[in-house]
Design an enzyme around this catalytic site. Structure first.
Site, PDB file in Angstrom:
ATOM      1  N   SER A  71       0.771  -1.202  -0.011  1.00  0.00           N
ATOM      2  CA  SER A  71      -0.118  -0.035   0.215  1.00  0.00           C
ATOM      3  C   SER A  71       0.857   1.296  -0.103  1.00  0.00           C
ATOM      4  CB  SER A  71      -0.972  -0.032   1.251  1.00  0.00           C
ATOM      5  OG  SER A  71      -2.191  -0.514   0.850  1.00  0.00           O
ATOM      6  N   LYS A  74       0.826   3.282  -2.851  1.00  0.00           N
ATOM      7  CA  LYS A  74      -0.589   4.127  -3.335  1.00  0.00           C
ATOM      8  C   LYS A  74      -0.151   5.689  -3.323  1.00  0.00           C
ATOM      9  CE  LYS A  74      -3.673   0.681  -1.554  1.00  0.00           C
ATOM     10  NZ  LYS A  74      -4.462   0.343  -0.201  1.00  0.00           N
ATOM     11  N   TYR A 198      -2.761  -2.850 -10.649  1.00  0.00           N
ATOM     12  CA  TYR A 198      -2.486  -2.551  -9.202  1.00  0.00           C
ATOM     13  C   TYR A 198      -1.584  -3.234  -8.268  1.00  0.00           C
ATOM     14  CZ  TYR A 198      -3.980  -2.229  -4.385  1.00  0.00           C
ATOM     15  OH  TYR A 198      -3.934  -2.067  -2.985  1.00  0.00           O
ATOM     16  N   TYR A 250      -4.712   3.399   7.296  1.00  0.00           N
ATOM     17  CA  TYR A 250      -6.187   2.782   7.308  1.00  0.00           C
ATOM     18  C   TYR A 250      -7.220   3.390   8.299  1.00  0.00           C
ATOM     19  CZ  TYR A 250      -2.677  -0.440   4.905  1.00  0.00           C
ATOM     20  OH  TYR A 250      -1.776  -0.832   4.232  1.00  0.00           O
ATOM     21  N   VAL A 268       0.781  -3.988   3.878  1.00  0.00           N
ATOM     22  CA  VAL A 268       0.683  -5.062   4.697  1.00  0.00           C
ATOM     23  C   VAL A 268       1.807  -6.065   4.623  1.00  0.00           C
ATOM     24  CG1 VAL A 268      -1.542  -5.300   4.306  1.00  0.00           C
ATOM     25  CG2 VAL A 268      -0.238  -6.019   2.497  1.00  0.00           C
TER      26      VAL A 268
HETATM   27  N1  GLU Z   1      -1.662  -5.546  -2.397  1.00  0.00           N
HETATM   28  C1  GLU Z   1      -2.358  -5.553  -1.082  1.00  0.00           C
HETATM   29  C2  GLU Z   1      -3.989  -5.638  -1.352  1.00  0.00           C
HETATM   30  O1  GLU Z   1      -4.508  -4.855  -2.000  1.00  0.00           O
HETATM   31  C3  GLU Z   1      -2.081  -3.834  -0.566  1.00  0.00           C
HETATM   32  C4  GLU Z   1      -2.679  -3.955   0.810  1.00  0.00           C
HETATM   33  C5  GLU Z   1      -2.144  -3.064   1.782  1.00  0.00           C
HETATM   34  O2  GLU Z   1      -0.685  -2.936   1.735  1.00  0.00           O
HETATM   35  O3  GLU Z   1      -2.614  -2.332   2.691  1.00  0.00           O
HETATM   36  O4  GLU Z   1      -4.532  -6.180  -0.728  1.00  0.00           O
END
Ligand code: GLU
Length: 422
Positions: A71, A74, A198, A250, A268
């Site tokens: 994430s 992002k 993604y 989050y 994550v």
């Molecule tokens: N690739 C992971 C997902 O979309 C990233 C999520 C994350 O790092 O929060 O589930």
């Protein structure tokens, strides 16, 4: 003295070591197990890195271990999307409000039917889609992103293809999000391509050092501090950090900002990236996560760093000191000696001091040889103050041997008298 030159070692790397030692034995949390490749990762890895806006890097622990950005990507994809399309266009597809929901929530803003922000999966999948425009293929788009991240990190980063396969095998949740986005016309690609694109951005591999440099680039107004390259516009860097501060952690983002106060983005795989605007980028890596998906030991390192380092964004510590060092009369000239970094507050003190001063000379000299910089507003205010002094009948001189006030146009095409020395 001997022949060998003496060198001194800064205590900063030792301090980072100490921060890590402090949390090393904590074993709370669990690795993300919904992506098979992450479930198998060693859980005890621990690393931290700080990169200052001067491009100096300090690291500790497993600083050469690579992990996937997940994430954290992002934030940077959002930066590139803003660069390519501008804020107005992006606001049509993704909002800027914290959602308070889990990262993979199937949610859209009730009123606008857009994802709430680019830091949750729905928003990130939508933002990924606009990179290089609708016609771009998954390969082109992810190559553009990989290159962009690489420029930010200052080295060639790679995508872990095994991880991509592994995550694509278990991406029902993200597929559901992509279908939902398609149904509102936010995603145009097939759901499969949208998710693959993604997931590929999430699988770019970095070390804590890479992340710290990338974060420092945001903190440094978009200028990569090691290469000196302006990679992101200043305003975009500011926007991205603002969104990180409200939505980067989050559903724990509010509490994070209140207690740690460092804009941050977690992933994550256990990475955590923080930025302190105007100061530094900070990154940690430790794979075990709390219930919200944030690295347990990473959080503790950030907490201690924030508290001990006075790094909370709202701490309101000021470093301006006294911007007017002295007002004195020398050879029939009233001299205002300014000092330090001049911002709005510094310039305000100067203007107020000038306003309340009773001049007994016909000439005033603004001596800024002790000022290291003016920000934009301080420059405007100081020059306007000088223009008014002249309008009120004074002869205005400027002593600026270093050229800190470059091109000191008083705003009406005229200049103060430039003097070279006291
Ligand atoms: N690739 C992971 C997902 O979309 C990233 C999520 C994350 O790092 O929060 O589930």
């Amino acid at each position: 003295m001997g022949q060998e030159p003496l060198t001194v070692k800064t205590p900063i790397a030792d301090y980072l070591d100490d921060l890590l030692d402090d949390v090393r034995d904590r074993d709370a949390g669990a690795v993300a197990d919904y992506i098979p490749d992450l479930a198998g990762a060693p859980t005890d890895r621990l690393a931290a890195a700080v990169c200052t806006i001067n491009g100096v890097l300090y690291t500790a622990g497993d600083d050469d271990v690579e992990f996937s950005m997940q994430s954290i990507s992002k934030a940077f994809t959002y930066a590139l999307a803003l660069e390519q399309h501008g804020l107005d266009k992006l606001l049509e597809i993704v909002g800027m409000e914290p959602s308070g929901e889990a990262f993979n929530e199937l949610s859209l803003d009730d009123a606008t039917k857009r994802p709430m922000n680019p830091m949750i999966n729905a928003g990130a999948i939508a933002v990924n889609q606009v990179i290089d425009g609708e016609e771009a293929t998954v390969e082109n788009r992810t190559e553009t992103l990989r290159r962009f991240y690489s420029r930010l990190a200052g080295r060639e980063l790679r995508i872990d293809e095994g991880l991509v396969e592994s995550e694509l095998g278990t991406s029902d949740r993200n597929m559901a999000i992509a279908y939902m986005l398609r149904s509102y016309g936010i995603v145009r690609d097939s759901a499969r391509d949208a998710v693959e694109s993604y997931v590929r951005q999430c699988a770019v591999m970095v070390t804590v050092s890479d992340l710290a440099v990338m974060g420092a680039t945001l903190a440094n107004g978009g200028v990569q501090p090691v290469t000196g390259e302006q990679i992101i516009e200043r305003r975009v860097a500011q926007l991205v950090q603002a969104v990180m501060s409200s939505a980067g952690m989050y559903d724990a983002a509010g509490r994070w900002m209140a207690t740690v106060g460092i804009p941050a983005k977690s992933g994550v795989s256990g990475g955590l990236l923080g930025t302190l605007p105007g100061q530094l980028g900070l990154a940690t890596f430790s794979p075990r996560l709390d219930a919200q998906g944030n690295s347990e030991r990473g959080k503790l390192v950030f907490q201690r760093f924030s508290h001990e380092g006075g790094m909370h964004l709202m701490s309101a510590e000021t470093f301006g000191g006294a911007p007017v060092r002295v007002v004195k009369v020398v050879d029939d000239v009233t001299v205002f000696v300014l000092q330090g970094s001049m911002d709005f507050n510094g310039a305000e003190v100067f203007l107020r001091t000038a306003e309340t001063h009773e001049f007994r000379t016909d000439t005033v000299r603004i001596d800024i040889h002790r000022v290291n910089r003016f920000n934009r507003i301080a420059r405007t205010m100081t020059l306007e103050g000088m223009r008014r002094m002249r309008e009120d009948g004074l002869t205005v001189q400027l002593l600026d041997p270093e050229g800190v006030l470059e091109d000191p146009d008083l705003g009406d095409g005229t200049y103060p008298e430039i003097v070279r020395e006291d």
